[in-house]
Structures are given as structure tokens and as C-alpha cells.
Write an enzyme that holds these catalytic residues in place. Structure first.
Site, PDB file in Angstrom:
ATOM      1  N   CYS A  63      -7.239  -1.235   1.298  1.00 25.75           N
ATOM      2  CA  CYS A  63      -6.122  -1.742   2.103  1.00 25.75           C
ATOM      3  C   CYS A  63      -6.643  -2.300   3.432  1.00 25.75           C
ATOM      4  O   CYS A  63      -7.468  -1.675   4.094  1.00 25.75           O
ATOM      5  CB  CYS A  63      -5.127  -0.615   2.342  1.00 25.75           C
ATOM      6  SG  CYS A  63      -3.816  -1.041   3.514  1.00 25.75           S
TER       7      CYS A  63
ATOM      8  N   CYS B 257       0.401   3.089   3.603  1.00 22.91           N
ATOM      9  CA  CYS B 257       0.838   2.591   4.915  1.00 22.91           C
ATOM     10  C   CYS B 257       1.824   1.440   4.820  1.00 22.91           C
ATOM     11  O   CYS B 257       2.208   0.872   5.843  1.00 22.91           O
ATOM     12  CB  CYS B 257      -0.374   2.170   5.749  1.00 22.91           C
ATOM     13  SG  CYS B 257      -1.147   0.639   5.159  1.00 22.91           S
TER      14      CYS B 257
ATOM     15  N   CYS C 113      -5.031   0.438   6.339  1.00 24.22           N
ATOM     16  CA  CYS C 113      -5.409   1.856   6.433  1.00 24.22           C
ATOM     17  C   CYS C 113      -6.745   2.130   5.725  1.00 24.22           C
ATOM     18  O   CYS C 113      -7.226   3.259   5.743  1.00 24.22           O
ATOM     19  CB  CYS C 113      -4.315   2.753   5.861  1.00 24.22           C
ATOM     20  SG  CYS C 113      -4.204   2.747   4.061  1.00 24.22           S
TER      21      CYS C 113
ATOM     22  N   CYS D  93       0.842  -1.185   0.000  1.00 21.21           N
ATOM     23  CA  CYS D  93       0.000   0.000   0.000  1.00 21.21           C
ATOM     24  C   CYS D  93       0.887   1.249   0.000  1.00 21.21           C
ATOM     25  O   CYS D  93       1.808   1.359   0.813  1.00 21.21           O
ATOM     26  CB  CYS D  93      -0.898  -0.008   1.234  1.00 21.21           C
ATOM     27  SG  CYS D  93      -1.853   1.506   1.428  1.00 21.21           S
TER      28      CYS D  93
ATOM     29  N   CYS E 276      -8.501  -5.662  -9.753  1.00 20.04           N
ATOM     30  CA  CYS E 276      -8.123  -4.626 -10.706  1.00 20.04           C
ATOM     31  C   CYS E 276      -7.670  -3.418  -9.885  1.00 20.04           C
ATOM     32  O   CYS E 276      -8.498  -2.704  -9.313  1.00 20.04           O
ATOM     33  CB  CYS E 276      -9.355  -4.307 -11.554  1.00 20.04           C
ATOM     34  SG  CYS E 276      -9.079  -3.179 -12.906  1.00 20.04           S
TER      35      CYS E 276
HETATM   36 ZN   LIG Z   1      -2.741   1.016   3.508  1.00 22.27          ZN
END
Ligand SMILES: [Zn+2]
Length: 186
Positions: A151, A105, A154, A102, A174
Site C-alpha cells: 500500500c 488504511c 500504510c 487498502c 496479483c
Molecule cells: Zn494501506
């Protein structure tokens, strides 16, 4: 062309693009052991088979903090449910072994092992790296039903998951390239 008309056009292109299934060429190069027979009935093939499980974020920032942490483009995707134009992402054609994380984070999201060429213009994966990697939520925007992927740490918006992916899951995650960073394997 007026800005509004351009926006609607881009939006339409996105919905069509991301709703398009893998083309035949992509199917021919689907990942996995080519010697393994796949039972089509084991694959997810409809939206009601995709579990909806929103993540409870453990990394939380104020809007002001996110604007400092992320670039403007990253903020647009991760915090404002934006979408990058197809074929624009730097990670789209990345075929190195490693882990996709991510961009907000650093949470591990996808392994290069599940990445495949879906032919849609966005990085695509058939499964997350583990059970806690991502969360899912219903998305009724743009007049269609889709399943949003965010995510697991986060809750930043990553992209969508569709039931038209390759074996072994039948899923196509996707994902916006801008929402991720890449950790190459040594
Ligand atoms: Zn994240």
C-alpha cells in the site's frame, strides 16, 4: 500429512500458481478496447522493466494497534506478508464497477477498470489506480525473485507484480482479496 509437509506443499502451490501466466482464455478476454492494436514492444515483459519504488508510509501504527484495526486474516496478509489460498478471496470474481481500497488504511489502490481474470486464483489488475496508490520492493523470499506490492499509504503487504499481464501495461498485479475492501460505484 505432517504440518510442515502441508505448509511446504501450500507454499509450493502458491509460488507455482502466482508465477503462472494468464491462460489463453484469460488473454482472449483481456481488457481494453478490442479494436485497438497493441504493439507488444510497448508492454513490460521482464522484471528489470518493473520499477522498484518502496512507499514511504504516512499512516503508521504500532503492531498492537494493527492487531486491533485488522482481523487476524487481514493482519496475516498486510502486516506479516501472508498469502491467502488461491480461489478463496471474496473479491476474486467481483465484476462490479468501483474502487478497491487498502483494508488497513482505506487508501485507493485499484480501479475495477484495470481488473481482469488472470486465471491464477487471485484478484488481478494491469495497473494501480494512480501513481501514489502502491509501492514496490524486491522480494527474495522462497528462493525466487519477485516484486512485492504494498500500500502506498500504510505500506501494508498486498501481493506481487509480474511482467506477464495484458495490454496496455504488460503487468499483472496479483493481489490478496483479504488485503482489500471494495467501494462500489453508485
Ligand atoms: Zn494501506
Amino acid at each position: 500429512m505432517r504440518p510442515t509437509a502441508l505448509f511446504v506443499l501450500l507454499l509450493t502451490l502458491f509460488v507455482l500458481g502466482c508465477s503462472t501466466g494468464p491462460d489463453e482464455q484469460a488473454m482472449a478476454t483481456e481488457p481494453g478496447d478490442p479494436g485497438t492494436e497493441v504493439d507488444e514492444s510497448d508492454l513490460i515483459r521482464s522484471y528489470d522493466q518493473i520499477p522498484i519504488a518502496p512507499a514511504e508510509p504516512t499512516v503508521v501504527h504500532t503492531d498492537e494497534e494493527w492487531r486491533e484495526i485488522l482481523s487476524g486474516d487481514q493482519y496475516h496478509i498486510l502486516r506479516d506478508h501472508g498469502t491467502e489460498p488461491p480461489y478463496s478471496g471474496e473479491l476474486l470474481d467481483n465484476d462490479q464497477p468501483g474502487v478497491y481500497r487498502c483494508a488497513g488504511c482505506d487508501h485507493a489502490l485499484f480501479s475495477s477498470q484495470s481488473k481482469y481474470d488472470s486465471g491464477t486464483g487471485w484478484p488481478s489488475y494491469y495497473e494501480p489506480i494512480d501513481d501514489d496508490a502502491v509501492g514496490t520492493a524486491e522480494d527474495h523470499s522462497l528462493g525466487t525473485f519477485r516484486v512485492e506490492v504494498h500500500c502506498g499509504q500504510c505500506a501494508g503487504h498486498l501481493g506481487h507484480v509480474f511482467p506477464d499481464g495484458p495490454a496496455p501495461t504488460g503487468l499483472r498485479y496479483c493481489i490478496n482479496s483479504l488485503a482489500m475492501t471494495f467501494d462500489a460505484e453508485d
